[in-house]
Design a protein around this motif. Structure first.
Motif, mmCIF file in Angstrom:
data_model
loop_
_atom_site.group_PDB
_atom_site.id
_atom_site.type_symbol
_atom_site.label_atom_id
_atom_site.label_comp_id
_atom_site.label_asym_id
_atom_site.label_seq_id
_atom_site.Cartn_x
_atom_site.Cartn_y
_atom_site.Cartn_z
ATOM 1 N N ALA A 94 16.492 6.283 2.322
ATOM 2 C CA ALA A 94 14.545 6.469 1.671
ATOM 3 C C ALA A 94 14.047 7.910 2.516
ATOM 4 O O ALA A 94 13.446 8.807 1.595
ATOM 5 C CB ALA A 94 13.543 5.658 3.069
ATOM 6 N N LEU A 95 14.889 8.491 3.595
ATOM 7 C CA LEU A 95 14.955 9.785 3.798
ATOM 8 C C LEU A 95 14.857 10.539 2.447
ATOM 9 O O LEU A 95 14.614 12.058 2.177
ATOM 10 C CB LEU A 95 14.944 10.197 4.915
ATOM 11 C CG LEU A 95 14.495 9.521 6.025
ATOM 12 C CD1 LEU A 95 14.414 9.609 7.248
ATOM 13 C CD2 LEU A 95 13.041 10.297 6.457
ATOM 14 N N ARG A 145 11.547 -9.102 -1.529
ATOM 15 C CA ARG A 145 10.573 -7.464 -1.545
ATOM 16 C C ARG A 145 9.775 -6.945 -2.454
ATOM 17 O O ARG A 145 11.287 -7.253 -3.673
ATOM 18 C CB ARG A 145 11.713 -6.961 -0.385
ATOM 19 C CG ARG A 145 12.428 -7.054 0.453
ATOM 20 C CD ARG A 145 10.881 -7.463 1.612
ATOM 21 N NE ARG A 145 11.124 -7.771 2.720
ATOM 22 C CZ ARG A 145 10.297 -7.109 4.423
ATOM 23 N NH1 ARG A 145 8.864 -7.416 4.247
ATOM 24 N NH2 ARG A 145 10.768 -8.349 4.964
ATOM 25 N N PRO A 146 9.218 -6.307 -2.495
ATOM 26 C CA PRO A 146 8.747 -6.135 -4.423
ATOM 27 C C PRO A 146 9.368 -4.981 -4.382
ATOM 28 O O PRO A 146 10.976 -4.751 -3.698
ATOM 29 C CB PRO A 146 7.303 -5.561 -3.561
ATOM 30 C CG PRO A 146 7.301 -5.916 -2.355
ATOM 31 C CD PRO A 146 8.070 -6.513 -1.756
ATOM 32 N N GLU A 147 9.538 -4.828 -5.727
ATOM 33 C CA GLU A 147 10.653 -3.354 -6.443
ATOM 34 C C GLU A 147 10.177 -1.946 -5.974
ATOM 35 O O GLU A 147 8.778 -1.668 -5.872
ATOM 36 C CB GLU A 147 10.226 -3.568 -7.996
ATOM 37 C CG GLU A 147 11.326 -2.599 -8.483
ATOM 38 C CD GLU A 147 10.616 -3.056 -10.424
ATOM 39 O OE1 GLU A 147 11.491 -1.849 -10.831
ATOM 40 O OE2 GLU A 147 10.138 -4.131 -10.802
ATOM 41 N N GLY A 148 10.794 -1.748 -5.466
ATOM 42 C CA GLY A 148 10.624 -0.266 -4.667
ATOM 43 C C GLY A 148 11.404 0.269 -3.880
ATOM 44 O O GLY A 148 10.821 1.523 -2.926
ATOM 45 N N THR A 149 11.656 -1.550 -2.757
ATOM 46 C CA THR A 149 11.662 -1.216 -1.286
ATOM 47 C C THR A 149 13.052 -0.840 -1.649
ATOM 48 O O THR A 149 13.938 -0.972 -2.350
ATOM 49 C CB THR A 149 11.534 -2.117 -0.859
ATOM 50 O OG1 THR A 149 12.259 -3.444 -1.953
ATOM 51 C CG2 THR A 149 9.699 -2.800 -0.734
ATOM 52 N N GLY A 169 1.151 -1.447 -0.163
ATOM 53 C CA GLY A 169 0.032 -0.147 -0.413
ATOM 54 C C GLY A 169 1.264 1.502 0.029
ATOM 55 O O GLY A 169 0.940 2.592 -0.730
ATOM 56 N N THR A 170 1.990 1.446 1.078
ATOM 57 C CA THR A 170 3.062 2.277 0.106
ATOM 58 C C THR A 170 3.510 2.369 -0.634
ATOM 59 O O THR A 170 3.386 3.584 -1.152
ATOM 60 C CB THR A 170 4.042 2.351 2.329
ATOM 61 O OG1 THR A 170 2.729 1.856 3.138
ATOM 62 C CG2 THR A 170 4.709 3.683 2.217
ATOM 63 N N LEU A 171 3.952 1.317 -1.387
ATOM 64 C CA LEU A 171 4.401 1.873 -2.776
ATOM 65 C C LEU A 171 3.558 2.111 -3.880
ATOM 66 O O LEU A 171 3.510 2.889 -4.280
ATOM 67 C CB LEU A 171 5.251 0.697 -2.679
ATOM 68 C CG LEU A 171 6.430 -0.342 -1.932
ATOM 69 C CD1 LEU A 171 6.539 -1.459 -2.838
ATOM 70 C CD2 LEU A 171 7.377 0.963 -2.327
ATOM 71 N N TYR A 172 2.413 2.026 -3.664
ATOM 72 C CA TYR A 172 1.606 2.030 -4.605
ATOM 73 C C TYR A 172 1.108 3.959 -4.771
ATOM 74 O O TYR A 172 0.875 3.808 -4.978
ATOM 75 C CB TYR A 172 -0.025 1.128 -4.097
ATOM 76 C CG TYR A 172 -0.923 2.405 -4.890
ATOM 77 C CD1 TYR A 172 -1.586 1.062 -5.989
ATOM 78 C CD2 TYR A 172 -1.818 2.922 -4.429
ATOM 79 C CE1 TYR A 172 -2.645 1.966 -6.692
ATOM 80 C CE2 TYR A 172 -3.151 3.212 -5.296
ATOM 81 C CZ TYR A 172 -3.411 2.952 -6.234
ATOM 82 O OH TYR A 172 -4.003 2.977 -6.839
ATOM 83 N N PHE A 173 1.617 4.200 -3.354
ATOM 84 C CA PHE A 173 1.160 6.009 -3.303
ATOM 85 C C PHE A 173 2.420 6.202 -3.122
ATOM 86 O O PHE A 173 2.745 7.634 -3.479
ATOM 87 C CB PHE A 173 0.626 6.010 -1.799
ATOM 88 C CG PHE A 173 -0.571 5.919 -1.562
ATOM 89 C CD1 PHE A 173 -1.995 6.656 -2.486
ATOM 90 C CD2 PHE A 173 -1.628 4.901 -1.211
ATOM 91 C CE1 PHE A 173 -2.650 6.626 -2.409
ATOM 92 C CE2 PHE A 173 -2.607 4.729 -1.046
ATOM 93 C CZ PHE A 173 -3.584 5.105 -1.809
ATOM 94 N N GLY A 174 3.884 5.678 -3.950
ATOM 95 C CA GLY A 174 4.538 6.475 -4.455
ATOM 96 C C GLY A 174 5.777 6.880 -2.683
ATOM 97 O O GLY A 174 6.688 7.470 -3.568
ATOM 98 N N PRO A 194 8.469 5.422 -0.423
ATOM 99 C CA PRO A 194 9.257 4.237 0.293
ATOM 100 C C PRO A 194 9.154 3.457 1.121
ATOM 101 O O PRO A 194 8.631 4.485 2.082
ATOM 102 C CB PRO A 194 10.863 5.222 0.427
ATOM 103 C CG PRO A 194 10.526 7.164 0.077
ATOM 104 C CD PRO A 194 9.171 6.978 0.223
ATOM 105 N N VAL A 195 9.645 2.365 0.927
ATOM 106 C CA VAL A 195 9.558 1.514 2.085
ATOM 107 C C VAL A 195 11.094 1.000 3.312
ATOM 108 O O VAL A 195 11.635 0.787 1.863
ATOM 109 C CB VAL A 195 8.571 0.850 2.411
ATOM 110 C CG1 VAL A 195 8.417 -0.874 3.212
ATOM 111 C CG2 VAL A 195 7.342 1.292 1.281
ATOM 112 N N VAL A 196 11.188 0.437 4.053
ATOM 113 C CA VAL A 196 12.667 0.233 4.532
ATOM 114 C C VAL A 196 12.203 -0.778 5.193
ATOM 115 O O VAL A 196 11.324 -1.147 5.849
ATOM 116 C CB VAL A 196 12.709 1.474 5.453
ATOM 117 C CG1 VAL A 196 13.837 0.784 6.095
ATOM 118 C CG2 VAL A 196 13.669 1.973 4.764
ATOM 119 N N VAL A 197 12.855 -2.228 4.346
ATOM 120 C CA VAL A 197 12.532 -2.997 4.668
ATOM 121 C C VAL A 197 13.720 -3.937 5.037
ATOM 122 O O VAL A 197 14.900 -4.052 4.155
ATOM 123 C CB VAL A 197 11.707 -4.096 3.690
ATOM 124 C CG1 VAL A 197 9.792 -3.781 3.636
ATOM 125 C CG2 VAL A 197 12.246 -3.865 2.312
#
Length: 81
Positions: A72-73, A50-54, A34-39, A41-44
Motif C-alpha cells: 500500500a505504501l 472487501r471492496p475492490e481496490g483494497t 471514503g478512503t478508496l473514493y479519494f484514491g 490505498p486501504v489495508v484490510v
C-alpha cells in the motif's frame, strides 16, 4: 461521494496516505469506502469480502499485515496526493 454522506464529513479521508483497518471481526466501514473514493490505498484484513481496490492481508498474521502495508505504501508513493 459514497452513499449520502456530506462532502465535508469525508474531507479527512482526502489527506490520508494509507489507511489501515486490521480488524478481525467486522469490515465494511465507511472509512474504507471514503478512503478508496479519494484514491488512497486501504489495508484490510480478510475477515469479510472487501471492496475492490483494497490491499488485503490474512487476519491475525503479522507478516501478511506488514507485506500488505508495504504494498500500500508503494502504491501511495506512486499516486499524487
Amino acid at each position: 461521494m459514497p452513499g449520502n454522506i456530506p462532502d465535508d464529513a469525508m474531507r479527512p479521508a482526502e489527506v490520508i496516505v494509507v489507511r489501515q483497518r486490521p480488524t478481525n471481526t467486522y469490515g465494511n466501514a465507511i472509512s474504507i469506502r471514503g478512503t478508496l473514493y479519494f484514491g488512497r490505498p486501504v489495508v484490510v484484513s480478510d475477515v469479510v469480502n472487501r471492496p475492490e481496490g483494497t490491499v488485503v492481508f490474512k487476519s491475525r498474521d503479522l507478516a501478511s499485515f506488514i507485506a500488505a502495508t508495504r504494498r500500500a505504501l508503494a502504491a501511495a508513493s506512486r499516486a499524487p496526493l
